[in-house]
Write an enzyme that holds these catalytic residues in place. Structure first.
Site, PDB file in Angstrom:
ATOM      1  N   ASN A 282      -4.093   0.715   3.405  1.00 22.99           N
ATOM      2  CA  ASN A 282      -5.507   0.708   3.810  1.00 22.99           C
ATOM      3  C   ASN A 282      -5.941  -0.720   4.103  1.00 22.99           C
ATOM      4  OD1 ASN A 282      -6.809  -0.491   1.322  1.00 22.99           O
ATOM      5  ND2 ASN A 282      -5.764   1.275   0.421  1.00 22.99           N
TER       6      ASN A 282
ATOM      7  N   LYS B 124      15.641   5.152   7.205  1.00 24.70           N
ATOM      8  CA  LYS B 124      14.535   5.132   8.154  1.00 24.70           C
ATOM      9  C   LYS B 124      14.451   6.481   8.893  1.00 24.70           C
ATOM     10  CE  LYS B 124      12.873   2.633  12.155  1.00 24.70           C
ATOM     11  NZ  LYS B 124      13.279   1.850  13.296  1.00 24.70           N
TER      12      LYS B 124
ATOM     13  N   ILE C 200      -6.012   5.464 -11.893  1.00 24.67           N
ATOM     14  CA  ILE C 200      -5.762   4.401 -12.885  1.00 24.67           C
ATOM     15  C   ILE C 200      -7.007   4.167 -13.746  1.00 24.67           C
ATOM     16  CG2 ILE C 200      -5.078   1.982 -13.172  1.00 24.67           C
ATOM     17  CD1 ILE C 200      -3.816   2.232 -10.305  1.00 24.67           C
TER      18      ILE C 200
END
Ligand code: C5P
Length: 414
Positions: A210, A289, A307
């Site tokens: 992000n 990959k 968390i």
């Protein structure tokens, strides 16, 4: 390290003979780690050339309010927001009077109205002017409004007379400026902060990430250090230097972050979860990959552990502060999270706002706690961080006194 490291200071120079000392002041502030932008009044330019300040600060000097060039580079509002503190040195009787009355008839006076940063002045004038009833009244007004008055000192004056009205020496001013960033509000507290994004691996070369820059978490870490705390910073991948006196633990994924946080949490008094933790991760990380094939690719995602909620659910949790990046119904969503995650405080920001939040230099927060809230209006992330740290310190102390009245609060040792 000086508490001026990385601080953004606007030095306002007004038209007094002491302006020549301000050239040295720029150097001294920079030596202490500060970034300095100079704003001069027209009268100041009669005493010292703007080029001197430009060379010493490394930035164009700002003089006029309506200057097309300078507005294009950095407008007076941007300058006002940019600053962590404004210092006017020397501050003439005229400028003091203008600020006391809220005039906005030049760039410097306008800046003083437009900024939320602490304002400091180092008066310099003839001793009779300093003792004049008008100046006394202006100084009193400025003090009452929270303006810090540095000096003046007594001694021989440029006019040949002796008395009170000499500007403090540059090194004394640097010392005074360093002190304004040190609140001591978290003296003796152990603080754990998470910052930045988490990256969730898809295969050896790809990940889900992000746009979090980590700037807010790092600013909070610095603000907590300035407040006297011991700070551990658990950071996702960011391009930021480690602030001084901070223990930094680098992690990549949410699982790594959770492990580091749980390891660190037992001796912590306060936990600030500022990281933009990925809510989901790929169910399986491919060992090779993934090759391009077909017109679509499906990746199954599974939920990451929360968390912050995990820490808040511990038997004896620290004071927990969460963040809520929202695009709509900010207050409602933030308050729901405060309750659902059993937090003591949550700082919500509207990520649809331009020029604040993710990746920006600025932020604006709406902070909630059980039974109250406060808006922290748009300002640089370091200013917002300082305000939030003070708010956290205040509520942390209240909670400690309510919970264990017999125990001494480490934050009150100072
Ligand atoms: O529920 P939401 O993700 O909006 O909550 C944001 C808050 O929770 C932030 O303080 C963030 O650091 C924390 N969080 C966390 N672990 C997660 C997700 C969010 O600690 N997996």
């Amino acid at each position: 390290m000086s508490s001026l490291t990385n601080k953004r200071i606007i030095l306002g120079v007004t038209g007094g003979i002491a302006a020549y000392k301000s050239a040295d002041l720029v150097r001294r502030l920079r030596e202490a780690g500060a970034e300095v932008r100079v704003v001069m009044t027209r009268a100041a330019c009669e005493f010292v050339g703007a080029l001197t300040f430009q060379a010493l600060s490394g930035h164009k000097v700002h003089i006029d309010l309506l200057d097309a060039d300078s507005e294009a580079a950095m407008s007076h509002i941007e300058l006002a927001r940019w600053a962590d503190a404004v210092l006017i040195a020397p501050a003439t009787a005229n400028t003091l009077a203008k600020i006391a009355q809220g005039l906005a008839n030049d760039l410097l006076a306008t800046l003083c109205l437009a900024t939320r940063a602490p304002l400091c002045v180092a008066p310099a004038m003839n001793h009779v002017m300093w003792m004049d009833a008008n100046t006394r009244a202006n100084i009193l007004l400025l003090r009452q409004r929270g303006v810090r008055i540095f000096g003046p000192a007594s001694g021989a004056q440029a006019c040949g007379e002796t008395g009170e009205g000499r500007m403090l020496e540059p090194l004394q001013l640097v010392e005074q400026m360093a002190q304004i960033f040190q609140s001591g509000a978290l003296q003796g507290c152990n603080v754990l902060i998470t910052a930045g994004p988490t990256l969730e691996a898809i295969d050896p070369v790809r990940f889900i990430g992000n746009r979090s820059s980590g700037k807010m978490g790092f600013a909070l870490a610095t603000a907590a250090i300035e407040a006297g705390a011991q700070v551990t910073l658990v950071s996702g991948p960011v391009a930021l230097a480690t602030p001084d006196r901070i223990t930094r633990i680098d992690v990549e994924s949410a699982a790594d972050m959770q492990q580091a946080v749980m390891q660190q949490i037992p001796d912590k008094d306060i936990f600030i979860a500022c990281a933009a933790v990925a809510d989901y991760r790929p169910a399986q990380v491919q060992t090779q990959k993934i090759k391009k094939s077909g017109s679509a690719l499906k990746i199954e995602l599974v939920k990451n552990p929360d968390i912050l909620a995990g820490v808040a659910a511990l038997d004896s949790p620290p004071f927990c502060v969460g963040f809520a990046a929202e695009t709509e119904h900010l207050a409602q969503h933030a308050q729901q999270k405060l309750v659902a995650k059993k937090l003591q405080m949550i700082a919500a920001n509207d990520v649809t706002k331009q020029d604040s939040g993710f990746n920006s230099e600025y932020n604006a927060l709406h902070v909630f706690w059980p039974g109250g809230d406060m808006q922290l209006e748009t300002a640089s992330k370091s200013q917002i961080a300082r305000q939030l740290v003070l708010l956290i310190a205040q509520h942390y102390k209240e909670r400690r006194t309510q919970k264990k009245p017999h125990e001494k609060n480490p934050a009150e040792n100072s």
